[in-house]
Design a protein around this motif. Sequence first.
Motif, PDB file in Angstrom:
ATOM      1  N   ASP A 136       0.787  -1.233   0.000  1.00 54.50           N
ATOM      2  CA  ASP A 136       0.000   0.000   0.000  1.00 54.50           C
ATOM      3  C   ASP A 136       0.819   1.283   0.000  1.00 54.50           C
ATOM      4  O   ASP A 136       0.785   2.059   0.960  1.00 54.50           O
ATOM      5  CB  ASP A 136      -0.970  -0.001   1.186  1.00 54.50           C
ATOM      6  N   GLU A 137       1.518   1.554  -1.084  1.00 54.83           N
ATOM      7  CA  GLU A 137       2.353   2.751  -1.164  1.00 54.83           C
ATOM      8  C   GLU A 137       1.515   4.011  -1.375  1.00 54.83           C
ATOM      9  O   GLU A 137       1.963   5.107  -1.089  1.00 54.83           O
ATOM     10  CB  GLU A 137       3.360   2.600  -2.312  1.00 54.83           C
ATOM     11  N   ARG A 138       0.304   3.863  -1.888  1.00 58.63           N
ATOM     12  CA  ARG A 138      -0.539   5.026  -2.146  1.00 58.63           C
ATOM     13  C   ARG A 138      -1.488   5.327  -0.995  1.00 58.63           C
ATOM     14  O   ARG A 138      -2.230   6.302  -1.043  1.00 58.63           O
ATOM     15  CB  ARG A 138      -1.350   4.836  -3.433  1.00 58.63           C
ATOM     16  N   ARG A 177       0.040   0.050  -5.302  1.00 61.51           N
ATOM     17  CA  ARG A 177       1.438   0.466  -5.452  1.00 61.51           C
ATOM     18  C   ARG A 177       1.519   1.862  -6.061  1.00 61.51           C
ATOM     19  O   ARG A 177       0.624   2.282  -6.793  1.00 61.51           O
ATOM     20  CB  ARG A 177       2.181  -0.515  -6.357  1.00 61.51           C
ATOM     21  N   ASP A 178       2.587   2.540  -5.774  1.00 57.32           N
ATOM     22  CA  ASP A 178       2.789   3.852  -6.363  1.00 57.32           C
ATOM     23  C   ASP A 178       3.723   3.683  -7.551  1.00 57.32           C
ATOM     24  O   ASP A 178       4.937   3.831  -7.424  1.00 57.32           O
ATOM     25  CB  ASP A 178       3.378   4.808  -5.333  1.00 57.32           C
ATOM     26  N   LEU A 206      -7.820   4.821 -11.994  1.00 57.28           N
ATOM     27  CA  LEU A 206      -6.374   4.947 -11.803  1.00 57.28           C
ATOM     28  C   LEU A 206      -5.750   5.692 -12.985  1.00 57.28           C
ATOM     29  O   LEU A 206      -4.898   6.566 -12.815  1.00 57.28           O
ATOM     30  CB  LEU A 206      -5.737   3.556 -11.656  1.00 57.28           C
ATOM     31  N   GLU A 210      -5.502   9.517 -11.690  1.00 53.37           N
ATOM     32  CA  GLU A 210      -4.116   9.580 -11.212  1.00 53.37           C
ATOM     33  C   GLU A 210      -3.131   9.738 -12.371  1.00 53.37           C
ATOM     34  O   GLU A 210      -1.923   9.733 -12.167  1.00 53.37           O
ATOM     35  CB  GLU A 210      -3.770   8.316 -10.413  1.00 53.37           C
ATOM     36  N   LYS A 212      -2.145   7.634 -14.601  1.00 51.15           N
ATOM     37  CA  LYS A 212      -1.201   6.533 -14.725  1.00 51.15           C
ATOM     38  C   LYS A 212      -1.397   5.807 -16.049  1.00 51.15           C
ATOM     39  O   LYS A 212      -2.458   5.921 -16.677  1.00 51.15           O
ATOM     40  CB  LYS A 212      -1.444   5.517 -13.603  1.00 51.15           C
TER      41      LYS A 212
END
Length: 547
Positions: A136-138, A177-178, A206, A210, A212
């Motif tokens: 959970d980096e985000r 994940r980031d 996402l 974001e 991405k």
Amino acid sequence: TCGICVEKCPFDAIEIINLPQELEDRATHRYGDNAFALYGLPIPEKGKVTGLLGPNGIGKSTAVKALAGEITPNLGRVEDEPGWDEVIEHYRGTELQDYLKGVRDGDINVARKPQYVDQIPETFDGNTRELLERADERGVLDELAERLSITPVLDQEIDSLSGGELQRVALAATLARDADFYFVDELTPYLDIGQRVTAARLVRELAEEEDKAVLVVEHDLAVLDLLADSLHVAYGEPSVYGVVTDPKSVRNGINEYLRGYLDNENMRIRPEAIEFEEHAPRPVTEAETLVDYPSMAKSYGESEFSLDVEGGEIRKNEVLGVVGPNGIGKSTFAKLLAGRTEPTTVKGEDTDLDLDLDIAYKPQYVEADQHMRVDAFLSSITDEFGTSYWNTEIAQPLQLDRIMEQNLADLSGGERQRVAIAATLSRDADLYLLDEPSAHLDVEQRVLATRAIRRYAENHESTVMVIDHDIYMIDLVSDRLMVFDGEPAHHGRASPAQEMRAGMNEFLANLDITFRRDENLGRPRINKPGSQLDKQQKRDGEYYYTQ
Ligand code: ADP
Ligand code: ADP
Ligand code: MG
């Protein structure tokens, strides 16, 4: 031969003859001498979801691993492998150059959801929360767990999760994940329709919110429609070579893939089109009863789940479709019929269930770790193995020829599924129970398997029950439909089978989703919520059949 294919050209097309030189320059990776080779790579784009569609064994996972930096592409040179520098130089002037440089130097972060989530428990020891917290980096764990309905299993050990739960946990771990680039190698296996739509939404958000880049490999065309901004098609000869096209619009990509002809490439990739049959729901015909099962209830000591089955009838020679969300008791019902688990009560009493049925059962998760060849395994099941009847009805439509000499333990997910379907149908039984036969099959294999199951039931005068989330397979294969509803993991209700139209309407109304048919090839597509068609169909109460 054209120099690529080992034996003969698998296509009737002449066009392919012009291909080899052009292709050789585009070689991305070869696993070894005379081993599978991949040509081209998809290009993920910031703020977009890029789809990758193609048959099994065509190199989609290979492409994903190359982009994720898990395989260093060797440009097809098995003997003198190029280093990273040479690979990057090779892609000079293309978008891939910067991308690969970034991956090499660690400037680009990637997150990848592997295709076979069943293998996660072998590499991770711990519970769901531990796995997700690590990823959970985000800082989005709670939200993802909530929306993907994995909160109830957070404290459960990873090795105790079902396939559908593992799939959602793996997706959550990837999206948490980031990273700059996200790779989702098959989104939908084991997920029910509601979960597929949720997963598709999360991936879209996402990319959109974001900014991405996401690349998704997927066989569920209805989900690709919802999900992708553009689409690369992969074609070639499975297990021999695969080519990734330049991006196409999702609509063109899917249509060209189904038609078997790529417009821009001017290339036939399959002798004939994959056609989706559209038909009015089957009329229910009078038939003898195979079994009248009583009302019964089942609860498990170890979980809070309980299932209530209303008594019903299974008719001789019918194909009975079974639909409902995950965790609602469909497999439990199958196991009750098969005598693999005992009901808690029958007609409200504490008595046994004795249906006296001979059942051939294909479980949802197919395990095959025996060291036995496919042909030896199948011939140990039926005396009909190898007869022209068996070949025509089973081996051919399930594409078993190519894998007969392989070891069960070495099969891919789709191969294992086809062998398991063949093995189940080859048994002598009163009732054939197939739990999720579409999992891991590609589009063409699904159409073929659907036909094989249907024809087999008709020609063999057998009774078959098919549990599946693929709406097209269910529509095409079933005479009647059994709908499960309730609250997943808590309580399920099984109603008696009903005719297809009523059953589909009840099932899809529960989900609040309507389908239309694509005007080109008749494939089922999900209507945009709130669109004209969606509203009209809901008003008419016709969620699936519009004719
Ligand atoms: P897809 O994802 O399209 O189903 P894959 O990329 O997994 O296809 O595999 C393409 C081909 O490459 C298959 O024939 C597979 O057996 C082969 N392959 C995959 N990984 C390896 C490997 N590590 N070594 C040799 N062959 C491999
Ligand atoms: P479906 O096939 O509709 O996805 P299942 O019948 O597999 O649903 O499972 C229904 C519920 O029963 C799930 O919540 C599952 O966790 C639970 N369950 C299934 N088997 C067992 C078992 N052996 N012990 C305890 N709980 C179980
Ligand atoms: Mg794959």
